[in-house]
Design a protein around this motif. Structure first.
Motif, PDB file in Angstrom:
ATOM      1  N   GLY A 131       2.208  37.039  38.379  1.00  0.00           N
ATOM      2  CA  GLY A 131       2.208  38.395  37.855  1.00  0.00           C
ATOM      3  C   GLY A 131       2.193  39.453  38.935  1.00  0.00           C
ATOM      4  N   GLU A 132       2.066  39.050  40.197  1.00  0.00           N
ATOM      5  CA  GLU A 132       2.002  40.013  41.293  1.00  0.00           C
ATOM      6  C   GLU A 132       3.295  40.813  41.428  1.00  0.00           C
ATOM      7  OE1 GLU A 132       1.267  40.116  46.148  1.00  0.00           O
ATOM      8  OE2 GLU A 132       1.096  38.222  45.035  1.00  0.00           O
ATOM      9  N   LEU A 133       4.439  40.163  41.183  1.00  0.00           N
ATOM     10  CA  LEU A 133       5.724  40.830  41.316  1.00  0.00           C
ATOM     11  C   LEU A 133       5.862  41.959  40.295  1.00  0.00           C
ATOM     12  CD1 LEU A 133       8.106  40.373  43.233  1.00  0.00           C
ATOM     13  CD2 LEU A 133       9.218  39.066  41.426  1.00  0.00           C
ATOM     14  N   ALA A 134       5.448  41.696  39.045  1.00  0.00           N
ATOM     15  CA  ALA A 134       5.512  42.728  38.005  1.00  0.00           C
ATOM     16  C   ALA A 134       4.590  43.894  38.342  1.00  0.00           C
ATOM     17  CB  ALA A 134       5.138  42.131  36.657  1.00  0.00           C
ATOM     18  N   ARG A 135       3.388  43.609  38.873  1.00  0.00           N
ATOM     19  CA  ARG A 135       2.444  44.682  39.236  1.00  0.00           C
ATOM     20  C   ARG A 135       3.009  45.553  40.340  1.00  0.00           C
ATOM     21  NH1 ARG A 135      -1.280  40.459  38.256  1.00  0.00           N
ATOM     22  NH2 ARG A 135      -1.312  39.878  40.472  1.00  0.00           N
ATOM     23  N   LYS A 136       3.648  44.946  41.320  1.00  0.00           N
ATOM     24  CA  LYS A 136       4.247  45.717  42.414  1.00  0.00           C
ATOM     25  C   LYS A 136       5.383  46.596  41.889  1.00  0.00           C
ATOM     26  CE  LYS A 136       5.234  43.872  46.341  1.00  0.00           C
ATOM     27  NZ  LYS A 136       4.516  44.839  47.212  1.00  0.00           N
ATOM     28  N   ARG A 137       6.166  46.060  40.950  1.00  0.00           N
ATOM     29  CA  ARG A 137       7.296  46.841  40.401  1.00  0.00           C
ATOM     30  C   ARG A 137       6.789  48.082  39.684  1.00  0.00           C
ATOM     31  NH1 ARG A 137       9.745  46.590  35.286  1.00  0.00           N
ATOM     32  NH2 ARG A 137      11.830  47.507  35.236  1.00  0.00           N
ATOM     33  N   TRP A 138       5.770  47.907  38.829  1.00  0.00           N
ATOM     34  CA  TRP A 138       5.245  49.056  38.096  1.00  0.00           C
ATOM     35  C   TRP A 138       4.580  50.050  39.034  1.00  0.00           C
ATOM     36  CZ3 TRP A 138       7.012  50.331  33.716  1.00  0.00           C
ATOM     37  CH2 TRP A 138       7.451  49.363  32.804  1.00  0.00           C
ATOM     38  N   ALA A 139       3.961  49.577  40.081  1.00  0.00           N
ATOM     39  CA  ALA A 139       3.354  50.483  41.065  1.00  0.00           C
ATOM     40  C   ALA A 139       4.418  51.306  41.772  1.00  0.00           C
ATOM     41  CB  ALA A 139       2.537  49.680  42.085  1.00  0.00           C
ATOM     42  N   ASP A 140       5.531  50.664  42.143  1.00  0.00           N
ATOM     43  CA  ASP A 140       6.631  51.383  42.797  1.00  0.00           C
ATOM     44  C   ASP A 140       7.234  52.407  41.853  1.00  0.00           C
ATOM     45  OD1 ASP A 140       6.217  49.892  45.041  1.00  0.00           O
ATOM     46  OD2 ASP A 140       7.869  48.488  44.671  1.00  0.00           O
ATOM     47  N   THR A 141       7.372  52.047  40.555  1.00  0.00           N
ATOM     48  CA  THR A 141       7.936  52.976  39.575  1.00  0.00           C
ATOM     49  C   THR A 141       7.046  54.205  39.432  1.00  0.00           C
ATOM     50  OG1 THR A 141       8.930  51.151  38.346  1.00  0.00           O
ATOM     51  CG2 THR A 141       8.690  53.241  37.172  1.00  0.00           C
ATOM     52  N   GLY A 142       5.740  54.006  39.410  1.00  0.00           N
ATOM     53  CA  GLY A 142       4.811  55.131  39.300  1.00  0.00           C
ATOM     54  C   GLY A 142       4.874  56.038  40.509  1.00  0.00           C
ATOM     55  N   ASN A 143       5.030  55.463  41.699  1.00  0.00           N
ATOM     56  CA  ASN A 143       5.133  56.282  42.904  1.00  0.00           C
ATOM     57  C   ASN A 143       6.371  57.157  42.889  1.00  0.00           C
ATOM     58  OD1 ASN A 143       2.768  55.221  43.909  1.00  0.00           O
ATOM     59  ND2 ASN A 143       3.786  53.576  45.061  1.00  0.00           N
ATOM     60  N   ARG A 144       7.493  56.605  42.400  1.00  0.00           N
ATOM     61  CA  ARG A 144       8.732  57.384  42.347  1.00  0.00           C
ATOM     62  C   ARG A 144       8.612  58.482  41.300  1.00  0.00           C
ATOM     63  NH1 ARG A 144      11.375  52.351  42.888  1.00  0.00           N
ATOM     64  NH2 ARG A 144      11.925  52.307  40.677  1.00  0.00           N
ATOM     65  N   ALA A 145       7.956  58.172  40.169  1.00  0.00           N
ATOM     66  CA  ALA A 145       7.799  59.184  39.112  1.00  0.00           C
ATOM     67  C   ALA A 145       6.964  60.349  39.605  1.00  0.00           C
ATOM     68  CB  ALA A 145       7.149  58.557  37.876  1.00  0.00           C
ATOM     69  N   GLY A 146       6.020  60.117  40.502  1.00  0.00           N
ATOM     70  CA  GLY A 146       5.163  61.175  40.993  1.00  0.00           C
ATOM     71  C   GLY A 146       5.865  62.158  41.895  1.00  0.00           C
ATOM     72  N   THR A 147       7.048  61.830  42.402  1.00  0.00           N
ATOM     73  CA  THR A 147       7.782  62.745  43.279  1.00  0.00           C
ATOM     74  C   THR A 147       8.501  63.821  42.498  1.00  0.00           C
ATOM     75  OG1 THR A 147       9.814  61.434  43.235  1.00  0.00           O
ATOM     76  CG2 THR A 147       8.164  60.844  44.893  1.00  0.00           C
ATOM     77  N   GLY A 148       8.664  63.644  41.147  1.00  0.00           N
ATOM     78  CA  GLY A 148       9.351  64.642  40.336  1.00  0.00           C
ATOM     79  C   GLY A 148      10.856  64.572  40.448  1.00  0.00           C
TER      80      GLY A 148
END
Length: 268
Positions: A94-111
């Protein structure tokens, strides 16, 4: 080629072994490389036209060639096999899925919008406008090509204009919609629209003229002949019957019914 796939649909042309571009309507072995001329990445192209991120943008033969090359590289490299093993272990845990969602959240925070590589789209509104204009231009080209094809069919059939052809074929000669469309190199949907535009009513379903029935008979015979590769379907059927083929076997070969086959063979 002149076709433009619908949103969310990828068209593969099996005859030419290509994939059709939504923007320009042409076929290519690899859209991933081609869409750069439309100022798009493969990820942006998939997002713009509603395709799955996992959708391969390449012809089947090209995809097979890439798959074989990747597999050969994988088998030849112990280092690559080790990296794949580590990735599979991350996926199972499940580590791969957690990293993917973390990366998606970081990109969303840039606007800003970003493709799957993380690169932001600097002006998505302008990009969409340019793509819509390119798509509209492609559709105009498609319509012009269809008009040129119909004009050539009119000349070949000896008609001065489309109105004359429609009235002669559909009203005077009582051709079916299918036969009229074939003569004029039109799709049936477009023919129905043109009949309406020229004030010609479409005959109700089930209202058959002798000419229309004859035209459908010819269409069925032509389709059966093309299926078995002959110019004379009746002669072909009689020859196969003499050789010992049964009516059922001939019906299966031609895609028609047993009574249809028997009628064309005649008395035995």
């Amino acid at each position: 080629m002149g076709r433009h796939p619908d949103f969310g649909r990828l068209i593969r042309d099996e005859a030419t072994d290509t994939v059709v571009c939504h923007v320009c309507g042409r076929g290519f072995r690899s859209l991933g490389a081609h869409v750069r001329v439309h100022d798009m990445t493969a990820a942006e192209y998939r997002r713009e036209f509603g395709l799955l991120r996992s959708r391969a943008l390449s012809a089947r033969s090209f995809a097979r060639e890439q798959s074989r090359a990747r597999r050969a590289g994988y088998l030849a490299s112990e280092d690559t096999q080790a990296r794949f093993a580590a990735g599979r272990a991350m996926a199972r845990s499940g580590e791969l899925a957690r990293k993917r969602w973390a990366d998606t959240g970081n990109r969303a925070g840039t606007g800003t919008r970003a493709d799957t590589s993380g690169r932001p789209d600097p002006d998505p509104a302008e990009a969409r406008r340019v793509r819509r204009e390119s798509l509209a231009a492609g559709r105009r080209t498609q319509a012009r090509t269809a008009d040129e094809r119909t004009a050539a069919a009119l000349r070949a059939a000896g008609f001065a204009d489309l109105a004359q052809a429609l009235r002669t074929l559909y009203i005077e000669r009582e051709h079916s919609v299918e036969e009229t469309a074939r003569v004029l190199a039109l799709g049936k949907g477009r023919l129905r629209r043109l009949l309406g535009e020229h004030g010609i009513g479409i005959r109700p379903s089930g209202q058959n003229s002798a000419t229309g029935r004859h035209a459908r008979v010819l269409l069925n015979d032509r389709a059966a002949a093309e299926r078995v590769g002959t110019d004379d379907i009746a002669a072909w059927l009689r020859e196969r019957a003499v050789e010992g083929a049964t009516l059922r076997e001939l019906a299966a070969a031609t895609g028609r019914s047993v009574p249809w086959v028997a009628a064309r063979i005649g008395p035995r």
